[in-house]
Write an enzyme that holds these catalytic residues in place. Structure first.
Site, PDB file in Angstrom:
ATOM      1  N   GLY A   1      36.065  45.500  41.058  1.00 32.63           N
ATOM      2  CA  GLY A   1      36.421  46.631  40.650  1.00 32.63           C
ATOM      3  C   GLY A   1      35.922  47.212  39.390  1.00 32.63           C
ATOM      4  O   GLY A   1      35.221  46.690  38.660  1.00 32.63           O
TER       5      GLY A   1
ATOM      6  N   ASP B   1      42.199  55.033  31.922  1.00 34.76           N
ATOM      7  CA  ASP B   1      42.423  53.524  32.464  1.00 34.76           C
ATOM      8  C   ASP B   1      43.336  53.513  33.573  1.00 34.76           C
ATOM      9  O   ASP B   1      44.477  53.391  32.838  1.00 34.76           O
ATOM     10  CB  ASP B   1      42.002  52.408  31.775  1.00 34.76           C
ATOM     11  CG  ASP B   1      42.167  51.038  32.386  1.00 34.76           C
ATOM     12  OD1 ASP B   1      42.315  50.807  33.727  1.00 34.76           O
ATOM     13  OD2 ASP B   1      42.503  50.281  31.446  1.00 34.76           O
TER      14      ASP B   1
ATOM     15  N   ILE C   1      48.899  52.902  32.743  1.00 37.41           N
ATOM     16  CA  ILE C   1      47.943  54.023  32.447  1.00 37.41           C
ATOM     17  C   ILE C   1      47.524  53.893  31.071  1.00 37.41           C
ATOM     18  O   ILE C   1      48.762  54.141  30.186  1.00 37.41           O
ATOM     19  CB  ILE C   1      48.082  55.224  33.321  1.00 37.41           C
ATOM     20  CG1 ILE C   1      48.411  55.153  34.597  1.00 37.41           C
ATOM     21  CG2 ILE C   1      47.151  56.336  32.849  1.00 37.41           C
ATOM     22  CD1 ILE C   1      48.932  56.405  35.422  1.00 37.41           C
TER      23      ILE C   1
ATOM     24  N   ASP D   1      37.311  48.391  36.606  1.00 46.22           N
ATOM     25  CA  ASP D   1      37.483  47.671  35.276  1.00 46.22           C
ATOM     26  C   ASP D   1      36.936  46.593  34.944  1.00 46.22           C
ATOM     27  O   ASP D   1      36.367  46.216  33.741  1.00 46.22           O
ATOM     28  CB  ASP D   1      39.056  47.418  35.305  1.00 46.22           C
ATOM     29  CG  ASP D   1      39.631  46.351  36.566  1.00 46.22           C
ATOM     30  OD1 ASP D   1      38.805  46.325  37.489  1.00 46.22           O
ATOM     31  OD2 ASP D   1      40.599  45.715  36.279  1.00 46.22           O
ATOM     32  N   ARG D   2      36.453  45.612  35.807  1.00 44.56           N
ATOM     33  CA  ARG D   2      35.592  44.511  35.491  1.00 44.56           C
ATOM     34  C   ARG D   2      33.975  45.053  35.261  1.00 44.56           C
ATOM     35  O   ARG D   2      33.662  44.205  34.448  1.00 44.56           O
ATOM     36  CB  ARG D   2      35.669  43.625  36.677  1.00 44.56           C
ATOM     37  CG  ARG D   2      36.892  43.199  37.398  1.00 44.56           C
ATOM     38  CD  ARG D   2      37.103  42.394  38.429  1.00 44.56           C
ATOM     39  NE  ARG D   2      36.435  40.948  38.375  1.00 44.56           N
ATOM     40  CZ  ARG D   2      35.924  40.292  39.574  1.00 44.56           C
ATOM     41  NH1 ARG D   2      35.931  40.590  40.648  1.00 44.56           N
ATOM     42  NH2 ARG D   2      35.563  39.047  39.143  1.00 44.56           N
TER      43      ARG D   2
END
EC number: 2.7.1.33
Length: 265
Positions: free
Chosen positions: A112, A6, A12, A114-115
């Site tokens: 995004g 990630d 990171i 990540d979302r």
């Protein structure tokens, strides 16, 4: 073993998952690491750092799932994976990758990675509506239906960004360590800053979450589970009245799940 990567704006995060969980069990996170993001890092520098952290695990990787919310590092991430783990099955989460998450927003390409991944993980953990509060560079608050649909959310400046801005714009204030002060009423400049940042952000999050939950349940029914995650979550979650679950590895779990969707389990 599966390596989850990630790449965020601030940190990171790496996670290492055991090969095959027992039937019906959640994947087992064996190890995880967190390091500061360097936006100008090259693919070789990134690989040197990742392999150094993995140690003997580096040659035992059988699958990789990764995302980057930093455009300059997304290309370097792809190059690193192709150069150092050439024959390892991998998925890099970006538009077009199969996640199984319906994006019910005006422009799905703006959402995004990540979302999206957090949505997948939250729905995996809870069969209810969910609100995910991700404490990162920005504070992201996302709404998810009980069907696992991403409905949108809200952004607010992150804690560290706000603290940096305050220290840089106010001559007599300086950046302080993000820890819980002795009391809400600070007795010195440091404690006043810590109180305003910690309790101010907890109040901001609670206010936004309450409004989002009310709107979510008015259109999708209830109940709603509120999850906190992200690097700064441990500091705020304990002061929040609305966050009921703290899941530190939510994004890593989502990366494991999206890998399984694309390569089978």
């Amino acid at each position: 073993m599966l390596l989850a990567i990630d790449v965020g704006n601030t940190n990171i995060v790496l996670g290492l998952y055991a090969d095959e969980p027992a039937e019906g069990a959640d994947p087992v996170l064996v190890r995880d690491w967190r390091m500061r993001t360097e936006p100008r890092m090259t693919a070789d520098e990134l690989a040197l750092t990742v392999r150094g952290l993995l140690g003997s695990y580096a040659d035992r990787i059988t699958g990789i799932s990764a995302l980057s919310t930093v455009p300059s590092l997304l290309r370097e991430l792809r190059v690193m994976l192709g150069r150092y783990w050439t024959d390892v099955p991998r998925v890099v989460v970006e538009p077009g990758v199969r996640t199984g998450v319906p994006l019910l927003v005006d422009n799905p390409k703006e959402v995004g990675a990540d979302r999206v991944i957090n949505t997948l993980a939250a729905h995996h953990l809870h069969a209810t509506n969910c609100v995910v509060v991700d404490f990162g560079t920005s504070t992201n608050i996302d709404a998810i239906s009980a069907k696992g649909e991403f409905l949108g959310g809200a952004f607010a400046p992150g804690i560290e960004i706000s603290l940096d801005a305050l220290a840089s714009r106010a001559a007599q204030l300086r950046k302080v360590e993000l820890v819980r002060p002795r009391s809400v009423i600070g007795k010195n400049t440091v404690e006043c800053l810590q109180s305003g940042i910690l309790y101010g952000f907890a109040g901001q999050v609670d206010g936004l979450v309450r409004r989002i939950v009310a709107e979510l349940e008015s259109t999708h029914g209830g109940p709603t589970t509120v999850i906190g995650t992200g690097g700064l979550a441990p500091l705020v979650v304990t002061e929040s009245d609305t966050i009921s679950h703290h899941v530190p590895d939510l994004t890593l779990l989502g990366l494991r799940l999206v890998y399984d969707r694309n390569f089978g389990s």
